[in-house]
Write a protein that holds these residues in place. Structure first.
Motif, short mmCIF file in Angstrom:
data_model
loop_
_atom_site.label_atom_id
_atom_site.label_comp_id
_atom_site.label_asym_id
_atom_site.label_seq_id
_atom_site.Cartn_x
_atom_site.Cartn_y
_atom_site.Cartn_z
N UNK A 232 0.81 -1.22 0.00
CA UNK A 232 0.00 0.00 0.00
C UNK A 232 0.85 1.26 0.00
N UNK A 233 2.10 1.12 0.43
CA UNK A 233 2.97 2.29 0.52
C UNK A 233 4.39 1.89 0.13
N UNK A 234 5.06 2.76 -0.58
CA UNK A 234 6.47 2.55 -0.94
C UNK A 234 7.28 3.71 -0.40
N UNK A 235 8.44 3.42 0.16
CA UNK A 235 9.30 4.44 0.74
C UNK A 235 10.61 4.54 -0.03
N UNK A 236 11.26 5.70 0.10
CA UNK A 236 12.48 5.96 -0.64
C UNK A 236 13.55 4.92 -0.34
N UNK A 237 14.40 4.65 -1.35
CA UNK A 237 15.50 3.72 -1.17
C UNK A 237 15.21 2.33 -1.71
N UNK A 238 14.12 2.16 -2.45
CA UNK A 238 13.79 0.86 -3.01
C UNK A 238 13.37 0.99 -4.47
N UNK A 239 13.59 -0.08 -5.22
CA UNK A 239 13.00 -0.16 -6.55
C UNK A 239 11.50 -0.33 -6.38
N UNK A 240 10.75 0.42 -7.16
CA UNK A 240 9.30 0.46 -6.98
C UNK A 240 8.61 0.40 -8.34
N UNK A 241 7.50 -0.34 -8.39
CA UNK A 241 6.65 -0.38 -9.57
C UNK A 241 5.31 0.25 -9.23
N UNK A 242 4.89 1.23 -10.03
CA UNK A 242 3.61 1.91 -9.84
C UNK A 242 2.70 1.58 -11.01
N UNK A 243 1.50 1.10 -10.71
CA UNK A 243 0.48 0.92 -11.74
C UNK A 243 -0.35 2.20 -11.76
N UNK A 244 -0.35 2.89 -12.91
CA UNK A 244 -1.02 4.18 -13.02
C UNK A 244 -2.32 4.06 -13.79
#
Length: 619
Positions: A232-244
């Motif tokens: 539900x939440x992503x924080x800085x310092x990680x690879x992240x995938x966002x579905x837009x």
């Protein structure tokens, strides 16, 4: 805690095979990479580390032809894993990759001596010594050097321990509004467009609104994933995938940037603070690596600050304040500098111009105050948010906090530092002192001239508000569009005083039908020019008031007439004829008199009559 690791190193020094040994994941995903046995584009994996949990790993190509892709991968890395083949030791791309890492905000470095099983003890020691010698003159001096063999697994556990310790030693993730440089964009059937990249700052949540630049596109975060797992939440310092959702997939591509609205910008010109490693001429054509984008532009230097550069681009790019970047010569494309964006939407400047105010990511409160202090004209909340890399709400909150501490003031939408208003007040007082001394017979001066003399560029509502505050503080008196020092009175020499007394005497002798300047000149046997000068001086001194064209009266006579009206009519209304008869004058003088009394709000016209509503003195 940061959890983003990136490889670096010479081609064929075992980066991809080492990642597979660490993670069990083959980071080479392209058919061409598998056919050639060489990493061409970025590869992605994750590793479980003791005491850390899951950390992201970015695999970068080592061949010099794919240096652009290496830079893309390195731009978001917190801990670098420099791979050096034990038998080869330090090679050209080892040095080039290390140089790039040193120019970026990479906090820790681990060296893996790969293929250690194929080198004898002496060769291993030589490689260690050469690596340590390479690092000794850098901030990575003393970095762990771990011999490892991907095929046998020797040293893999020790390398994981070293990586975990390095991640523990990194600083907390950067706070502020989030942004994510897009290094992959693809469509997920039934879901929408997926964008991936390193989350560089802050935190993003499912449902958040998203700005995508360049193009000023808007979307919403439908869902978030870390390495295929929903969150539900992503924080800085990680690879992240966002579905837009809410955005056309064909409009999104690699090289764009996604972020909190108001904190990522489309720009053709920005300022950056960099560290130079090679010479660069003013106006040189350069390659700018920003996020996953490389764009061509020109570098314009600054005579007052050699580490400040303005990049003017040939095509628009998306960027955020404090975003890392690398500069290379256009041809040959050698690395010349690295640093961070300071002003995303910079005003054009010349070589000798003063630098535009920017912010320091280490102390945002002081930075916002520094932005305000750099411009006495004031900045709007939107301008502060833009230059400080804050969301609009965060910028507004910071400004309100500064206001509560007495450090900032809101001048009708334009925020300035409190000390700027104090300094402006002192400059205005000094300017008025000089102007009063130069023209002692002038009671006040046009505010535009005063501001120009004070070196201030205030305009509009913020000007009115600032002058009102200075007036409340007792610094100046505001008389319509004019200013003067509090309590200042016109200074006259004996000759001026004598002449004014004669003119006032002539006006007082006939209050009901005051003489014109030409009639006074004739009666007093004075030049008309001298009479007009005396009247002007009386107006400045507040001793004479102008009723109408060529119709003047002394302040003392005005007060007597006001007293007579109050005594004669009290609260009841009265007609113009009654006023005429009260003064014993003609309509020629009575009507201008009444219109003047209306203007100064002593009387109020109601139909054909008037009532007294208050005394007004034009002092």
């Amino acid at each position: 805690m940061a959890r983003l690791i990136g490889t670096a190193g010479h081609v064929d020094h075992g980066k991809t095979s080492l990642i597979k040994a660490l993670t069990g994941i083959d980071a080479d995903r392209l058919p061409e990479e598998k056919a050639r046995g060489m990493t061409i584009d970025l590869g992605f994996a994750y590793v479980e580390l003791p005491g850390i949990g899951r950390a992201s790993i970015v695999d970068v190509p080592g061949h010099e032809r794919f240096l652009t892709n290496m830079i893309v991968g390195a731009l978001g890395v917190d801990v670098a894993l420099l791979c050096v083949k034990a038998a080869d030791s330090v090679m050209p791309q080892t040095r080039e990759h290390l140089q790039i890492l040193l120019l970026l905000p990479v906090e820790r470095l681990i060296v893996a001596l790969t293929f250690a099983d194929l080198a004898d003890d002496e060769t291993l020691q030589i490689a260690k010594d050469e690596v340590q010698e390479l690092l000794d003159a850098t901030r990575f001096a003393g970095a762990p050097v771990v011999p490892v063999s991907a095929p046998t697994g020797d040293g893999v556990a020790e390398l994981k321990d070293a990586l975990a310790q390095a991640l523990r030693e990194t600083s907390a993730a950067e706070e502020g509004p989030w942004y994510l440089p897009i290094d992959r964009a693809f469509v997920l059937k039934g879901q929408g467009i997926v964008v991936t990249g390193p989350l560089m700052r802050g935190a993003v949540r499912a449902g958040d609104e998203v700005s995508v630049q360049p193009g000023d596109l808007r979307a919403r975060v439908r869902s978030i994933q870390h390495h295929g797992e929903p969150t539900e939440i992503a924080e800085a310092g990680r690879r992240t995938a966002l579905v837009l959702s809410g955005i056309k997939p064909e409009r999104v591509r690699r090289g764009m940037i996604a972020g909190e609205p108001g904190t990522v910008f489309e720009t053709l010109r920005f300022d950056a603070r960099v560290e130079w490693v090679a010479a660069c001429k003013h106006g040189s054509r350069v390659r700018v690596s920003l996020g996953a984008e490389e764009v061509i532009g020109r570098a314009f230097l600054n005579a007052q600050d050699r580490d400040l550069v303005q990049l003017r681009l040939e095509s628009p790019v998306g960027c955020a304040t404090f975003q890392p970047l690398i500069l290379r010569h256009y041809s040959p494309p050698h690395v010349i500098a690295g640093g961070r964006v300071t002003v995303p939407l910079a005003a054009p400047r010349r070589f000798r111009d003063a630098p535009q105010a920017s912010v320091d990511s280490s102390n945002r409160a002081d930075s916002v105050l520094a932005l305000l202090s750099a411009d006495a004209r004031g900045r709007s909340v939107a301008e502060v948010a833009q230059q400080a890399g804050l969301s609009h709400s965060a910028a507004a909150e910071a400004l309100q906090r500064l206001a509560s501490e007495g450090q900032a003031i809101n001048l009708s939408g334009a925020w300035i530092a409190s000390h700027q208003l104090t300094a402006a007040g002192e400059a205005i007082v000094l300017a008025l002192q000089r102007m009063h001394a130069a023209a002692p017979s002038q009671s006040s001066h046009p505010r535009d001239r005063v501001l120009k003399a004070a070196g201030l560029d205030w305009k509009g509502a913020s000007l009115d508000r600032s002058l009102a505050l200075l007036s409340q503080a007792g610094k100046v008196e505001v008389l319509g569009a004019n200013l003067r020092l509090p309590g200042y009175r016109v200074q006259m020499n004996p000759h001026q005083r004598q002449l004014l007394d004669r003119v006032e005497g002539a006006l007082s002798a006939s209050v009901a039908s005051p003489p014109s300047p030409s009639e006074i000149a004739l009666a007093e046997r004075l030049p008309l020019q001298a009479v007009e000068a005396a009247i002007k001086l009386g107006l400045e001194a507040g001793e004479i008031v102008r009723i109408d064209k060529d119709m003047y009266l002394t302040q003392e006579a005005l007060r007597k007439i006001q007293d007579s009206i109050v005594a004669a009519f009290g609260d009841r209304s009265f007609a113009a004829a009654e006023f005429r008869d009260l003064l014993g004058t003609s309509r020629k003088f009575a009507i201008p008199w009444l219109e003047y009394l209306d203007r100064i709000r002593f009387t109020l016209r109601v139909g054909d009559k008037r009532v007294v509503r208050g005394r007004n003195s034009e002092e």
